[in-house]
Design an enzyme around this catalytic site. Structure first.
Site, PDB file in Angstrom:
ATOM      1  N   LYS A  63       2.462  37.691  62.141  1.00 13.01           N
ATOM      2  CA  LYS A  63       3.972  37.743  61.317  1.00 13.01           C
ATOM      3  C   LYS A  63       3.359  36.841  60.081  1.00 13.01           C
ATOM      4  O   LYS A  63       3.173  35.774  59.900  1.00 13.01           O
ATOM      5  CB  LYS A  63       4.779  36.823  62.238  1.00 13.01           C
ATOM      6  CG  LYS A  63       6.453  36.805  61.446  1.00 13.01           C
ATOM      7  CD  LYS A  63       7.145  35.753  61.988  1.00 13.01           C
ATOM      8  CE  LYS A  63       8.359  35.558  60.989  1.00 13.01           C
ATOM      9  NZ  LYS A  63       8.953  34.309  60.994  1.00 13.01           N
TER      10      LYS A  63
ATOM     11  N   GLY B 154      16.049  28.020  59.161  1.00 10.91           N
ATOM     12  CA  GLY B 154      16.669  26.851  59.654  1.00 10.91           C
ATOM     13  C   GLY B 154      17.830  26.451  59.082  1.00 10.91           C
ATOM     14  O   GLY B 154      18.412  25.604  59.566  1.00 10.91           O
TER      15      GLY B 154
ATOM     16  N   ALA C 155      15.539  34.379  60.676  1.00 14.45           N
ATOM     17  CA  ALA C 155      15.941  33.479  59.943  1.00 14.45           C
ATOM     18  C   ALA C 155      17.284  33.331  59.480  1.00 14.45           C
ATOM     19  O   ALA C 155      17.642  34.373  59.046  1.00 14.45           O
ATOM     20  CB  ALA C 155      14.831  33.393  58.357  1.00 14.45           C
ATOM     21  N   GLY C 156      17.677  32.121  59.777  1.00 14.00           N
ATOM     22  CA  GLY C 156      19.307  32.070  59.388  1.00 14.00           C
ATOM     23  C   GLY C 156      20.316  31.952  60.254  1.00 14.00           C
ATOM     24  O   GLY C 156      21.236  31.629  60.440  1.00 14.00           O
TER      25      GLY C 156
ATOM     26  N   ALA D 111      14.503  31.115  66.122  1.00 13.82           N
ATOM     27  CA  ALA D 111      13.789  29.772  66.534  1.00 13.82           C
ATOM     28  C   ALA D 111      14.555  28.632  66.482  1.00 13.82           C
ATOM     29  O   ALA D 111      15.147  28.260  67.505  1.00 13.82           O
ATOM     30  CB  ALA D 111      12.612  29.581  65.461  1.00 13.82           C
ATOM     31  N   SER D 112      15.176  28.071  65.347  1.00 14.19           N
ATOM     32  CA  SER D 112      15.827  26.937  65.264  1.00 14.19           C
ATOM     33  C   SER D 112      17.190  26.858  66.114  1.00 14.19           C
ATOM     34  O   SER D 112      17.565  25.936  66.729  1.00 14.19           O
ATOM     35  CB  SER D 112      16.004  26.350  63.890  1.00 14.19           C
ATOM     36  OG  SER D 112      14.978  26.412  63.245  1.00 14.19           O
TER      37      SER D 112
END
Lengths: 272, 67
Positions: free
Chosen positions: A110, A171, A197-198, A219-220
């Site tokens: 990645k 994040g 992301a986001g 993720a986050s």
């Protein structure tokens, strides 16, 4: 397409670079307060492809033996997707990818090349340069990119196996700020599009799939949720719901109402 | 001086990478570990025989949660 008992039809599997995955949710391992929670969240998410970073070995830390991150991921039966997080130049990203190939025995990377430390937005020229070099070296490259359809096409032209456009900064939890661009990227390239992301909550993941994305990376939004394991389950359902809604075909948006009940046969009542 | 992950290693020139890794407690068959010397990857099969020069910069990396 529906089955007689009303059950959801089996969704087509996700295929990236010839490898097939039953789950369309990619999980990032960053931010989990413990490896135990990470392990439970992986199970709840159903994810089969999980990212890891490379950092200096801390002699005091747990090595790749019992209870290490690598062991937890191996036990979970997931494929590792190493990233180049923290790299700001093509050179550093390429070297990190080579080290990841050595450490994890995978050609998959990645690719992240960051251009700004406050927004962590990708550096487009460096990203393209790194992608070209890594593809020349035989890597399967999944680049983290902006939501720019032209850049996505350029990355695919160099041979990237997928593109991973951001919904909003890493994040930030701000969801998909430019859904039109994500839909344009889906039209612009013929490789899987993984929204990366986001994502803040489940509805963002569902929207990504409704826009035509092939998968979602989270993720986050999972690891920093108050209950990461419950959120992992929510994301799994959201990705499935979004995919189903996409294939079911939504109704068009209209400014004015369209009655869902016919006027025909409406009785006439006397004056009030 | 041979540096290891940004610090002085205490290892003398002429020693092999295996010696440095041993100091870190990394066995030669450790999984999820990669090594670079002067920004070049040193494959696992060469850890035992790779001799370090006086100003070698050794980076020993492993998996961390991220992404």
């Amino acid at each position: 397409m529906s089955t007689r008992n009303g059950a959801a039809p089996a969704a087509e599997a996700l295929t990236i670079a010839g490898r097939t995955f039953g789950s369309r949710l990619l999980l990032g391992t960053g931010g989990f307060p413990s490896l135990e929670l990470l392990s439970e969240a992986i199970a709840a998410s159903g994810s089969e492809l999980v990212t890891v970073a490379l950092r200096r070995l801390d002699p005091a830390g747990r090595l790749a033996g019992r209870g290490s991150l690598v062991e937890v991921l191996t036990d979970a039966g997931v494929e590792l997707l190493p990233n180049t997080a923290g790299c700001y130049t093509a050179r550093d990203a390429v070297l990190t990818a080579r080290l990841a190939r050595e450490a994890f025995e995978t050609d998959w990377i990645k690719l992240e090349v960051i251009g700004d430390e406050d927004t962590l937005l990708p550096d487009a020229p460096e990203l393209l340069r790194a992608a070209e070099e890594l593809i020349d070296e035989g890597f399967v490259v999944l680049p983290y990119t902006t939501d720019d359809p032209v850049l996505a096409r350029r990355l695919v032209d160099t041979g990237c196996a997928a593109v991973m456009p951001l919904g909003s900064p890493i994040g930030s939890g701000m969801g998909i700020r430019n859904p039109y661009n994500i839909a344009l990227i889906r039209e612009a390239v013929d490789v899987p599009v993984v929204l990366d992301a986001g994502i803040g909550t489940a509805s963002d993941a569902a929207l990504a799939m409704e826009l035509g994305c092939d998968a979602v990376m989270v993720a986050s939004a999972i690891s920093r949720a108050q209950d990461p394991v419950a959120m992992a389950g929510a994301m799994r359902s959201a990705v499935q719901a979004g995919l189903l809604a996409r294939s079911a075909g939504r109704i068009p948006r209209r400014l004015y109402a369209t009655p869902s009940t016919a006027d025909h046969g409406l009785p006439e009542f006397g004056p009030a | 001086m041979i540096s290891l992950n940004g610090h002085e290693s205490g290892v003398s020139a002429g020693e092999t990478l295996a010696v440095v890794l041993d100091r870190l407690g990394v066995p030669l068959d450790a999984r999820g570990v990669a090594v670079a010397v002067d920004d070049e990857v040193v494959p696992r099969a060469m850890w035992d025989s790779f001799v370090l020069s006086d100003d070698a910069r050794v980076e020993v990396l492993t998996a961390m949660q991220g992404g």
